[in-house]
Design a protein around this motif. Structure first.
Motif, PDB file in Angstrom:
ATOM      1  N   UNK A  75       0.801  -1.223   0.000  1.00  0.00           N
ATOM      2  CA  UNK A  75       0.000   0.000   0.000  1.00  0.00           C
ATOM      3  C   UNK A  75       0.835   1.274   0.000  1.00  0.00           C
ATOM      4  N   UNK A  76       2.126   1.143   0.256  1.00  0.00           N
ATOM      5  CA  UNK A  76       2.969   2.342   0.276  1.00  0.00           C
ATOM      6  C   UNK A  76       3.198   2.786  -1.167  1.00  0.00           C
ATOM      7  N   UNK A  77       2.644   3.939  -1.537  1.00  0.00           N
ATOM      8  CA  UNK A  77       2.800   4.359  -2.934  1.00  0.00           C
ATOM      9  C   UNK A  77       3.912   5.385  -3.123  1.00  0.00           C
ATOM     10  N   UNK A  78       4.278   6.082  -2.056  1.00  0.00           N
ATOM     11  CA  UNK A  78       5.326   7.085  -2.228  1.00  0.00           C
ATOM     12  C   UNK A  78       5.946   7.421  -0.881  1.00  0.00           C
ATOM     13  N   UNK A  79       7.250   7.646  -0.902  1.00  0.00           N
ATOM     14  CA  UNK A  79       7.934   8.086   0.317  1.00  0.00           C
ATOM     15  C   UNK A  79       8.724   9.340  -0.007  1.00  0.00           C
ATOM     16  N   UNK A  80       8.495  10.388   0.748  1.00  0.00           N
ATOM     17  CA  UNK A  80       9.187  11.656   0.518  1.00  0.00           C
ATOM     18  C   UNK A  80       9.937  11.989   1.801  1.00  0.00           C
ATOM     19  N   UNK A  81      11.230  12.174   1.676  1.00  0.00           N
ATOM     20  CA  UNK A  81      12.000  12.463   2.880  1.00  0.00           C
ATOM     21  C   UNK A  81      12.574  13.872   2.814  1.00  0.00           C
ATOM     22  N   UNK A  82      12.339  14.623   3.848  1.00  0.00           N
ATOM     23  CA  UNK A  82      13.005  15.930   3.924  1.00  0.00           C
ATOM     24  C   UNK A  82      14.162  15.770   4.897  1.00  0.00           C
ATOM     25  N   UNK A  83      15.314  16.295   4.491  1.00  0.00           N
ATOM     26  CA  UNK A  83      16.479  16.066   5.335  1.00  0.00           C
ATOM     27  C   UNK A  83      16.508  17.102   6.450  1.00  0.00           C
ATOM     28  N   UNK A  84      17.364  16.856   7.363  1.00  0.00           N
ATOM     29  CA  UNK A  84      17.624  17.720   8.497  1.00  0.00           C
ATOM     30  C   UNK A  84      17.941  19.137   8.022  1.00  0.00           C
ATOM     31  N   UNK A  85      17.432  20.111   8.766  1.00  0.00           N
ATOM     32  CA  UNK A  85      17.731  21.492   8.385  1.00  0.00           C
ATOM     33  C   UNK A  85      18.418  22.175   9.559  1.00  0.00           C
ATOM     34  N   UNK A  86      19.499  22.907   9.223  1.00  0.00           N
ATOM     35  CA  UNK A  86      20.267  23.574  10.277  1.00  0.00           C
ATOM     36  C   UNK A  86      19.571  24.876  10.689  1.00  0.00           C
ATOM     37  N   UNK A  87      19.860  25.296  11.890  1.00  0.00           N
ATOM     38  CA  UNK A  87      19.290  26.547  12.385  1.00  0.00           C
ATOM     39  C   UNK A  87      19.960  27.745  11.730  1.00  0.00           C
ATOM     40  N   UNK A  88      19.165  28.803  11.524  1.00  0.00           N
ATOM     41  CA  UNK A  88      19.748  30.077  11.093  1.00  0.00           C
ATOM     42  C   UNK A  88      19.428  31.114  12.172  1.00  0.00           C
ATOM     43  N   UNK A  89      20.489  31.702  12.706  1.00  0.00           N
ATOM     44  CA  UNK A  89      20.309  32.645  13.804  1.00  0.00           C
ATOM     45  C   UNK A  89      20.396  34.070  13.305  1.00  0.00           C
ATOM     46  N   UNK A 148     -10.330  12.737  -4.992  1.00  0.00           N
ATOM     47  CA  UNK A 148      -9.220  13.641  -4.671  1.00  0.00           C
ATOM     48  C   UNK A 148      -8.092  12.877  -3.976  1.00  0.00           C
ATOM     49  N   UNK A 149      -8.440  12.068  -2.976  1.00  0.00           N
ATOM     50  CA  UNK A 149      -7.417  11.271  -2.291  1.00  0.00           C
ATOM     51  C   UNK A 149      -6.693  10.366  -3.290  1.00  0.00           C
ATOM     52  N   UNK A 150      -7.473   9.737  -4.163  1.00  0.00           N
ATOM     53  CA  UNK A 150      -6.869   8.809  -5.123  1.00  0.00           C
ATOM     54  C   UNK A 150      -5.989   9.547  -6.130  1.00  0.00           C
ATOM     55  N   UNK A 151      -6.397  10.767  -6.466  1.00  0.00           N
ATOM     56  CA  UNK A 151      -5.590  11.579  -7.388  1.00  0.00           C
ATOM     57  C   UNK A 151      -4.203  11.844  -6.779  1.00  0.00           C
ATOM     58  N   UNK A 152      -4.205  12.201  -5.509  1.00  0.00           N
ATOM     59  CA  UNK A 152      -2.917  12.459  -4.838  1.00  0.00           C
ATOM     60  C   UNK A 152      -2.060  11.199  -4.821  1.00  0.00           C
ATOM     61  N   UNK A 153      -2.702  10.022  -4.661  1.00  0.00           N
ATOM     62  CA  UNK A 153      -1.933   8.775  -4.620  1.00  0.00           C
ATOM     63  C   UNK A 153      -1.274   8.505  -5.962  1.00  0.00           C
ATOM     64  N   UNK A 178      -5.009  -0.172  -3.010  1.00  0.00           N
ATOM     65  CA  UNK A 178      -4.162  -0.856  -3.974  1.00  0.00           C
ATOM     66  C   UNK A 178      -3.895  -2.288  -3.550  1.00  0.00           C
ATOM     67  N   UNK A 179      -4.003  -2.551  -2.246  1.00  0.00           N
ATOM     68  CA  UNK A 179      -3.749  -3.910  -1.784  1.00  0.00           C
ATOM     69  C   UNK A 179      -4.911  -4.804  -2.189  1.00  0.00           C
ATOM     70  N   UNK A 180      -4.625  -6.082  -2.428  1.00  0.00           N
ATOM     71  CA  UNK A 180      -5.673  -7.011  -2.811  1.00  0.00           C
ATOM     72  C   UNK A 180      -6.719  -7.113  -1.710  1.00  0.00           C
ATOM     73  N   UNK A 181      -7.982  -7.316  -2.110  1.00  0.00           N
ATOM     74  CA  UNK A 181      -9.030  -7.465  -1.100  1.00  0.00           C
ATOM     75  C   UNK A 181      -9.662  -6.143  -0.714  1.00  0.00           C
ATOM     76  N   UNK A 182      -9.025  -5.035  -1.106  1.00  0.00           N
ATOM     77  CA  UNK A 182      -9.618  -3.716  -0.877  1.00  0.00           C
ATOM     78  C   UNK A 182      -9.941  -3.440   0.584  1.00  0.00           C
ATOM     79  N   UNK A 183      -8.921  -3.363   1.442  1.00  0.00           N
ATOM     80  CA  UNK A 183      -9.173  -3.068   2.844  1.00  0.00           C
ATOM     81  C   UNK A 183      -9.699  -1.642   2.975  1.00  0.00           C
TER      82      UNK A 183
END
Lengths: 600, 358
Positions: free
Chosen positions: A19-33, A391-396, A261-266
């Motif tokens: 069921x995992x269709x996408x993984x988006x990772x944002x990396x660590x962000x440093x502080x700006x003082x 709409x949800x399915x469009x985003x997927x 997307x998984x079989x059986x349509x949970x």
């Protein structure tokens, strides 16, 4: 580490993997003082030093703009130090001017209760005396006069302010010295709530003006597409937008999860429950957002065997809510299923992950909800569980469309004749309305409104302006929650279980309806429309009810019509009638059974 | 653009009317004094509605000035309408000696002296506050009190005694510094509980064997400012003492609020005797309630016919406002007048005046 464990589980376990269709990772962000043009007074500087705080760029910007007398709207993310960004300059001013006062408005009493601790801590540590106090419906009558006469920082909510303004003579010291009006979680005041808030703030500014004060407005908000415009509409004054975030952030993984997307349509609800259990079992402190109160209860029930999971939503009584917040903070609760009631900045400690069950309708909410996890620097996750809707399915299917989608515009309409005129009535009960002087608060239609009110004997022209002549209290007739509002009380015997508004009562608390409250099931036995009371009895059932309603839209008046791509598009007034015609009784996990039953 | 506002106006009107039908003073009850309590049973409602309808029928076509014989008064805030009536009534003349004796006999008025100490001091021969000027410990405080007494500083004395309890009978003795004509008996009728106009200000004074009642009845709420400005010189006059029934919680703060609403500065720090407190102390337990109506019936033996219940006054005035028919105001004016007279008589009885104020 818990978050890693959970993400690994998603990637490997066959229950989830598909069921995992996408993984988006944002990396660590440093502080700006940042640096200030002139240092903070030493009491405040030593407070910051004591806590090991260095100011981020956006905090410095907020301080500098407030110092020059401007209004600001801060839209940096949750946990970026927004509160400190306005507390420091407000305290700086209050330290220099020993009479000055500030009003902090929060959308809920719960949030004010949470925030007063922060304000009091700053007061204690810095030694700048402001006698910070909450003034709301829960404040005992005996304590009120002292707060009105002494406190320089008062925390309240719009409903209380709405009642208080008519008593301005008792507040003359506070209003005469009013220098700041802080509006926290300002993005909550959009649409109808925004129209009411906008008018309420104009009434406040008008009273302050009567006492010779002109406060600066400070708005703290979720990220919006149009912060400057929004602030100007809400407060009636120009504001500087501060959105460039200088705070650091840990790495965050955002997962798009599509159960269909998984079989059986949970179902999305089952999938949400499974994810929540998996996350909590991996050791993650997890918040799960649902789109309705009922779903919050359902998912919490179905996570049943796990005792450290609770539901949380609007309608719960304050002490129940506080117990849940505390449980989440001290770790005795590992998972909480909630409606957007917890979108607000209530401090529930640091969370490892957030599960968003169904697109909540706006990107503003997505960011607020996802922002609840990872308040510290460590790694965190957010999962969006898609529903079946288009709409949800469009985003997927188009993850990039989702991640690049901007936040919405926050719309505030200050021209709604019902809301505008309601607040005009209240204003006339506060001080006589002078069409010349008060046009700037109530707009160009003021004369028309005054005339209409004279016709129905609610306003009357007197020598100092138009005065309120009704026999009911104006502020009691005008409710800030909606254009019209009624609250129903849900009673179990003599115990008040919760409250809900009329529309919701019709949908969810008709006789025969199964009501879920903190994981217990109740059946509605009676609904008293005159007394606004709903009676329930405990019941042991694994069925639930779903209302069947029809919605009727009738065009009242067409104002404009345009041809767009060969289609007639019209703009105008419409009347929407929603009727609950019946309900179905459903069994968990089974398809609908039996014919719909009709409520009265 | 008038169209949507007319609809909005009607919507608010309908809502205001609904508020009147089901829950005359619903909503915010935090500031509600007892006589308005929405929890009290209200069987009079239907009777009051019938009375109102009868009045409308009976006074149809009559003009305001024709029903209420009064005169127009002009003042800084505009014009308003004043009714005057008079009936027999007397109060004891001023008797500062009696007041002074009562005060000085009470040693506990000196800061630092409680009942136990007072008994001891009296045993040692300190019978009055005046004797205490010889006492090493209390002489400073005693001298301060003696100054107030010597100056006849009623406000200060009331403050000192009232701090102990609002119903202290000694407060009534302090009133004897005042001549009968100093007292202004005050009772207002309003459109509800705060943030709404006052519709009738009733003032009464006792002079030369009669009580003179002045009622400023608003022909329209736009005369409120004028009525307030008209009574202000009386209230602010040096030597005036105010007498009310529950005025500490209701009438006086209400007047203060309305003055602030119009931005009229006022000095309303006059001595104030709130008869409710003395009445409660004297008659609590004797009667079911200590409302003015009950005391009037039980203590004064006065019965009222066709009275309008206090909480129906807004409804009655609103009817007048909308129809222009003065009928519904007739019992309101009479109600207020009777309240003032009963207030003055109860005050006299509580003070123990010569002939009971009859």
């Amino acid at each position: 580490m818990a978050v890693r464990d959970f993400l690994d589980l998603l990637a490997t376990d066959p229950r989830f993997r598909e069921s995992v269709v996408h993984i988006e990772t944002t990396s660590r962000r440093e502080a700006r003082y940042g640096d200030l043009s002139r240092p903070l007074p030493k009491e405040l500087q030593s407070y910051c030093d004591g806590k090991g705080l260095r100011l981020y760029t956006h905090q410095c910007a907020a301080i500098e703009h407030l110092r020059t007398g401007e209004n600001i709207i801060i839209t940096t993310p949750t946990a970026s130090g927004k509160t400190l960004a306005f507390l420091l300059p407000v305290f700086e001013h209050l330290a220099a001017d020993p009479g000055a006062t500030a009003l902090f408005l929060y959308p809920t009493k719960a949030l004010a209760n949470d925030q007063v601790k922060v304000v009091r801590e700053l007061e204690r540590e810095s030694g700048i005396r402001v006698d910070a106090a909450i003034y709301d419906g829960d404040t005992p009558a005996g304590r009120r006069p002292a707060i009105r006469e002494r406190s320089r920082v008062i925390l309240s909510n719009p409903h209380e302010l709405h009642q208080v303004l008519a008593w301005h003579m008792k507040w003359s010291r506070f209003f005469r010295n009013l220098r700041f009006v802080v509006i926290d979680e300002a993005h909550r005041y959009r649409g109808v709530a925004g129209s009411h808030m906008a008018m309420l703030l104009r009434r406040l500014a008008r009273i302050a003006d009567h006492y010779g004060a002109r406060p600066q407005f400070v708005l703290s908000s979720a990220t919006l597409a149009n912060p400057g415009e929004f602030a100007a509409r809400l407060t009636g004054e120009e504001a500087i937008a501060i959105g460039e975030d200088g705070s650091p952030a840990g790495a965050k993984t955002f997962v798009l999860y599509n159960p269909s997307t998984a079989g059986g349509g949970r179902s999305a609800h089952s999938a949400t429950k499974d994810l929540l259990l998996a996350s909590v079992e991996s050791g993650c402190r997890t918040l799960c957002f649902t789109v309705s109160r009922r779903l919050a209860e359902l998912i919490a029930i179905r996570s049943g065997p796990f005792p450290a999971i609770s539901a949380y939503r609007a309608g719960y009584l304050p002490k129940d809510r506080r117990a849940i917040e505390d449980g989440l903070k001290d770790g005795s609760l590992r998972g909480v299923v909630t409606t957007n009631a917890l979108e607000l900045g209530i401090d529930v400690g640091s969370l490892d992950g957030v599960i968003i069950s169904g697109y909540p309708g706006t990107m503003i909410s997505v960011r607020q909800q996802a922002g609840r996890s990872g308040r510290r620097s460590g790694e965190s996750f957010a999962v969006l569980v898609a529903f079946e809707n288009p709409l949800d399915q469009y985003f997927m299917r188009h993850p990039q469309a989702f991640f690049s989608r901007p936040c919405e515009h926050a719309v505030v309409d200050t021209g709604n004749p019902y809301i505008l005129s309601g607040h005009l009535l209240c204003a006339a009960a506060e001080l006589p309305v002078d069409p010349e002087r008060d046009g700037r608060w109530f707009g160009p239609d003021l004369a028309g409104m005054l005339a209409a009110f004279e016709q129905v004997h609610l306003l009357r022209k007197a020598s100092r302006g138009w005065i309120y002549a009704g026999k009911g209290r104006a502020a009691d007739m005008v409710s800030l929650d909606a254009v019209s509002s009624d609250t129903f009380r849900v009673m179990h015997g003599a115990r008040l279980l919760e409250t809900m508004d009329r529309g919701q009562a019709y949908r969810e608390a008709h006789p025969g309806a199964i009501l879920l409250h903190r994981g217990e099931t109740y059946v509605v036995t009676a609904m008293d429309l005159d007394q606004h009371a709903i009676r329930v009895e405990e019941t042991d059932t694994d069925t639930y009810t779903q209302p069947l309603s029809t919605t009727d839209v009738a065009v009242v008046r067409e104002i404009r019509r345009r041809d767009i791509g060969g289609m007639q598009v019209s703009f105008g007034d419409i009347k929407v009638t929603q009727e609950v015609v019946g309900y179905t009784v459903r069994h968990y996990g089974l398809p609908p059974a039996g014919p719909p039953a009709a409520p009265p | 653009m008038a169209y949507p506002f007319d609809r909005a106006g009607r919507l608010w009107r309908a809502r205001a009317d609904r508020a009147g039908e089901h829950n005359a003073f619903g909503g915010n009850e935090r500031f509600a004094p007892g006589r308005w309590s929405p929890l009290a049973p209200f069987p009079d409602y239907d009777r009051a509605r019938r009375l109102r309808d009868d009045l409308i029928a009976g006074y149809r076509g009559r003009a305001f000035e024709d029903v209420f014989c009064g005169r127009e008064v002009a003042c800084g805030g505009g014009r308003c309408y004043r009714l005057e009536s008079r009936s027999a009534m007397d109060l004891d003349d001023r008797d500062p000696d009696r007041a002074v004796a009562a005060i000085l006999g009470d040693l506990t008025l000196v800061r630092g002296i409680g009942e136990v100490t007072e008994r001891k001091l009296k045993r040692w021969g300190y019978r009055t506050v005046a004797d205490l000027v010889r006492h090493p410990l209390y002489r400073r405080e005693a001298a301060r009190l003696l100054d107030s007494v010597a100056e006849g500083d009623v406000c200060n004395l009331l403050e000192r005694i009232g701090r102990r309890r609002r119903s202290d009978p000694l407060l009534l003795e302090v009133s004897r510094f005042h001549a009968p004509a100093d007292f202004i008996f005050l009772d207002i009728e309003t459109l509800g509980l705060f943030s709404r106009p006052i519709i009738l200000i009733g003032l009464a004074r006792v002079r030369g064997g009669s009580i003179v009642v002045h009622q400023y009845l608003l022909r329209s709420v736009d005369e409120e400012e004028a009525a307030l400005t008209a009574v202000l010189p009386d209230l602010e006059a040096v030597g005036t003492a105010l007498v009310t029934f529950n005025g500490r919680a209701f009438d006086l703060p209400y007047i203060r609020e309305r003055l602030a609403y119009y931005g009229i500065p006022a000095e309303l720090g006059m001595p104030h005797f709130d008869v409710l407190h003395f009445a409660r102390r004297r008659w609590r337990g004797s009667f079911a309630t200590c409302r003015l109506g009950t005391l009037e019936r039980e203590v004064l033996g006065v019965g009222r016919a066709d009275d309008v219940p206090g909480r129906m006054v807004p409804e009655f005035y609103d009817t007048y406002q909308r129809t222009g028919n003065p009928g519904p105001l007739v019992p309101v004016v009479e109600h207020n007048r009777q309240d003032l007279i009963s207030l003055a008589r109860l005050f006299a009885i509580l003070r123990g005046d010569g002939n009971g104020g009859a």
